[in-house]
Design an enzyme around this catalytic site. Structure first.
Site, mmCIF file in Angstrom:
data_model
loop_
_atom_site.group_PDB
_atom_site.id
_atom_site.type_symbol
_atom_site.label_atom_id
_atom_site.label_comp_id
_atom_site.label_asym_id
_atom_site.label_seq_id
_atom_site.Cartn_x
_atom_site.Cartn_y
_atom_site.Cartn_z
ATOM 1 C CB SER A 112 13.395 53.160 40.200
ATOM 2 O OG SER A 112 14.700 53.656 39.910
ATOM 3 C CE1 TYR A 155 11.197 54.674 35.429
ATOM 4 C CE2 TYR A 155 12.969 54.969 37.019
ATOM 5 C CZ TYR A 155 12.164 54.137 36.262
ATOM 6 O OH TYR A 155 12.321 52.778 36.350
#
Length: 249
Positions: free
Chosen positions: A144, A157
């Protein structure tokens, strides 16, 4: 669902293949003529629809349920791919979860779940991939751009995805001499159900306006990059590709 055996076509396992980027990637590989093992965790109906989309695109496919963090389930997944299609050439690891919370408020049980699914899951899937992907193959993990964008609320995350990038770079070097590439794609904000979940429209609009291209990424944007890494891009190895439309790091 089709379950014929062949050893001539390229075979891909796509985890998280029933939704979002994983589903779009499965369909894109279907257009390339792959046999695709659509791996899912929760919804058989969504997985079956993903299988149909692969078949409509020109590939063959089956759906297999698996917990990506369970080494026995992942071993069985690779066994099924080999039994059905004759081997594994490409592994696209797109499965993941993204609960949001400021670090100070995040329940540690939720943190443990994020690490188990996103980080341990990558390790478990890549371990089987390293053992079983055929020469000329590719391992592609989904990271990400949040590892660089440092957006508040994403600490768990982003931490898990930082680990994904470390695994990717090291595994590429450990597979020296095997003719297997290992890379990660790090999308920015992408228009998937996981991204939209819990976000007010005002926030979505603000995030979409950040990159110079002034839009959210689409799942097909990321699927095209995965397609490139899975096949033509044999000289790209041990890299993290930040696919975010030019959002500032």
């Amino acid at each position: 669902m089709t379950e014929n055996t062949t050893t001539t076509e390229r075979v891909a396992i796509v985890t998280g293949g029933s939704r979002g980027i994983g589903r779009e990637t499965a369909g894109r590989l279907g257009r390339d003529g792959y046999a695709v093992v659509v791996t899912y965790s929760g919804s058989p109906a969504e997985a079956d629809q993903a299988v149909k989309e692969v078949e409509q695109a020109g590939g063959r496919a089956i759906a297999v349920q698996a917990d990506v963090a369970d080494e026995n389930a992942v071993k069985a997944l690779f066994d099924r791919a080999e039994e059905t299609f004759g081997g594994v050439d490409v592994v696209v690891h797109a499965a993941g979860i993204m609960p949001l919370s400021p670090l100070s408020d995040l329940d540690l049980d939720v943190f443990d779940q994020v690490i188990r699914t996103n980080l341990r899951g990558t390790f478990v899937v890549d371990q089987q991939a390293a053992r079983r992907v055929r020469s000329g193959g590719a391992i592609i993990n989904l990271s990400s751009s949040l590892t660089r964008l440092a957006r508040p609320g994403y600490s768990a995350y982003a931490a898990s995805k930082g680990g994904v990038e470390a695994i990717t770079l090291i595994l590429a070097r450990e597979l020296r001499g095997r003719d297997i590439t290992v890379n990660a794609v790090a999308p920015g904000p992408t228009a998937t159900a996981m991204f939209f979940d819990g976000k007010p429209q005002e926030l979505v609009d603000r995030i979409a306006a950040e990159p110079p291209l002034e839009r959210l990424g689409q799942p097909e944007d990321i699927a095209e990059i995965v397609h490139f890494l899975a096949g033509p891009a044999r000289w790209i190895n041990g890299q993290v590709i930040y696919a975010n439309g030019g959002s500032a790091a």
